[in-house]
Design an enzyme around this catalytic site. Structure first.
Site, PDB file in Angstrom:
ATOM      1  N   HIS A  65       1.212 -42.656  -6.412  1.00 57.78           N
ATOM      2  CA  HIS A  65       2.607 -42.487  -6.826  1.00 57.78           C
ATOM      3  C   HIS A  65       3.541 -43.334  -5.979  1.00 57.78           C
ATOM      4  O   HIS A  65       3.201 -43.794  -4.888  1.00 57.78           O
ATOM      5  CB  HIS A  65       3.033 -41.019  -6.732  1.00 57.78           C
ATOM      6  CG  HIS A  65       3.047 -40.471  -5.333  1.00 57.78           C
ATOM      7  ND1 HIS A  65       1.906 -40.127  -4.647  1.00 57.78           N
ATOM      8  CD2 HIS A  65       4.095 -40.199  -4.487  1.00 57.78           C
ATOM      9  CE1 HIS A  65       2.224 -39.675  -3.445  1.00 57.78           C
ATOM     10  NE2 HIS A  65       3.540 -39.719  -3.316  1.00 57.78           N
ATOM     11  N   ASP A  84       7.537 -42.897  -4.429  1.00 58.49           N
ATOM     12  CA  ASP A  84       8.414 -41.774  -4.114  1.00 58.49           C
ATOM     13  C   ASP A  84       9.682 -41.776  -4.972  1.00 58.49           C
ATOM     14  O   ASP A  84      10.253 -42.833  -5.277  1.00 58.49           O
ATOM     15  CB  ASP A  84       8.825 -41.819  -2.635  1.00 58.49           C
ATOM     16  CG  ASP A  84       7.668 -41.480  -1.707  1.00 58.49           C
ATOM     17  OD1 ASP A  84       6.790 -40.697  -2.127  1.00 58.49           O
ATOM     18  OD2 ASP A  84       7.639 -41.992  -0.574  1.00 58.49           O
ATOM     19  N   HIS A 107       1.200 -45.082  -3.114  1.00 58.18           N
ATOM     20  CA  HIS A 107       0.391 -44.522  -2.039  1.00 58.18           C
ATOM     21  C   HIS A 107      -0.253 -43.216  -2.486  1.00 58.18           C
ATOM     22  O   HIS A 107       0.175 -42.590  -3.462  1.00 58.18           O
ATOM     23  CB  HIS A 107       1.207 -44.325  -0.760  1.00 58.18           C
ATOM     24  CG  HIS A 107       2.368 -43.396  -0.899  1.00 58.18           C
ATOM     25  ND1 HIS A 107       3.544 -43.745  -1.527  1.00 58.18           N
ATOM     26  CD2 HIS A 107       2.534 -42.103  -0.503  1.00 58.18           C
ATOM     27  CE1 HIS A 107       4.390 -42.736  -1.502  1.00 58.18           C
ATOM     28  NE2 HIS A 107       3.800 -41.719  -0.896  1.00 58.18           N
ATOM     29  N   ARG A 117       9.065 -37.292   7.364  1.00 60.68           N
ATOM     30  CA  ARG A 117       9.428 -38.495   6.612  1.00 60.68           C
ATOM     31  C   ARG A 117      10.935 -38.650   6.537  1.00 60.68           C
ATOM     32  O   ARG A 117      11.650 -37.694   6.247  1.00 60.68           O
ATOM     33  CB  ARG A 117       8.869 -38.417   5.184  1.00 60.68           C
ATOM     34  CG  ARG A 117       8.987 -39.702   4.401  1.00 60.68           C
ATOM     35  CD  ARG A 117       8.420 -39.532   3.007  1.00 60.68           C
ATOM     36  NE  ARG A 117       9.432 -39.098   2.044  1.00 60.68           N
ATOM     37  CZ  ARG A 117       9.155 -38.653   0.817  1.00 60.68           C
ATOM     38  NH1 ARG A 117       7.901 -38.552   0.430  1.00 60.68           N
ATOM     39  NH2 ARG A 117      10.129 -38.302   0.011  1.00 60.68           N
TER      40      ARG A 117
END
Length: 285
Positions: A109, A111, A258, A273
């Protein structure tokens, strides 16, 4: 005609760089991202990001505030709807899995493609890692595009896909899709986007958030999406990163997909993150 981007002309400013594969990924050695003079090295780091798609750093003992400060050098930051509203640093998304929570990020996917302006990139810092397992894989979706036939490229370049937050976060946030759509309505993005800095063309659909392709029948949409999703699975356009405490991955969300390998259950894996806001995807013919 697609732009030819010359990576050899990028100035990485004396950084010590160790490429991970010919296709994607590089480790930057001997650098402290929390140093007081880090601002002077940001142009070189940005050039390395554009050159390699994802860059990695080891042994970074950063506070949350230093993590945020480093990310701000690359643009405005965004707050994820999964971030608790009462935490002191809302820009930090904590992703923690262990005995009571199996990792759920084990699909290819990009983000937040459900945003009107999906992120430029994410900077992920490992706080706690399992003894083994829990690696993250990255795929170069420009090279995935280049491996399509000319006929498939032409067909896909005229298509638009819909991206929907509720496909993942309705269940995780325990909200009805309609409730999420009030704040984050489904977004339309080109199936093939143009990278705004390199001019390269990139496959821009993903298994997590893409619901369908407009103008095709349901069966045609499912077939084409499945075909495009599989392009990320080509090991020749990938790299795989093994985490240590203090490791950082900084990926260009406009060109990378990723996958977080969820093979470590029931061990703990805790990551933080910080995400840099991006711009609206477009296709330049």
């Amino acid at each position: 005609m697609a732009t030819t981007f010359d990576r050899a002309k990028l100035d990485t400013g004396g950084l010590t760089i160790k490429p991970m594969t010919p296709a994607i990924g590089a480790e930057i050695l001997n650098i402290d991202l929390g140093a007081t003079d880090i601002a002077s090295r940001i142009p070189a780091i940005r050039a390395a990001l554009l050159k390699h798609g994802v860059i990695f750093f080891r042994d970074q003992d950063l506070t949350q505030e230093q993590h945020i400060a480093f990310a701000r050098h690359f643009g405005e930051l965004e707050v994820h709807p999964a971030t608790p509203k009462d935490q002191p640093n809302p820009e930090v998304l904590r992703i923690a899995h262990g005995p009571k929570s199996r990792g759920q990020e084990n699909n290819w996917h990009s983000d937040v493609t459900w945003r009107e302006k999906p992120s430029l990139g994410s900077i992920l810092l490992a706080r706690e890692v399992p003894e083994c397992g829990g690696d993250t894989c990255f795929a170069n979706m420009h090279l995935a595009y280049e491996r399509l036939s000319d006929q498939m490229k032409c067909f896909c370049e005229g298509l638009t896909a819909v991206h929907d937050i509720s496909r993942v976060f309705a269940r995780r946030l325990k909200k009805a899709p309609e409730e999420l759509h009030d704040q984050y309505p489904p977004m339309r993005h080109p199936v093939i986007r143009t990278h705004p800095e390199t001019g390269e063309r990139v496959i821009y659909v993903n298994t997590a958030f893409t619901s369908h392709i407009e103008g095709l029948s349901a069966e045609e949409s499912r077939w084409l999406l499945s075909h495009l999703y599989k392009t990320a699975m080509d090991v020749e356009i990938q790299c795989r990163f093994r985490w240590e405490v203090g490791s950082i991955a900084f990926w260009d969300n406009r060109v990378c997909q990723h996958l977080a390998v969820s093979d470590y259950f029931p061990a703990r894996r805790v990551m933080e993150r910080v995400t840099i806001a991006g711009d609206k995807p477009y296709f330049q013919g």
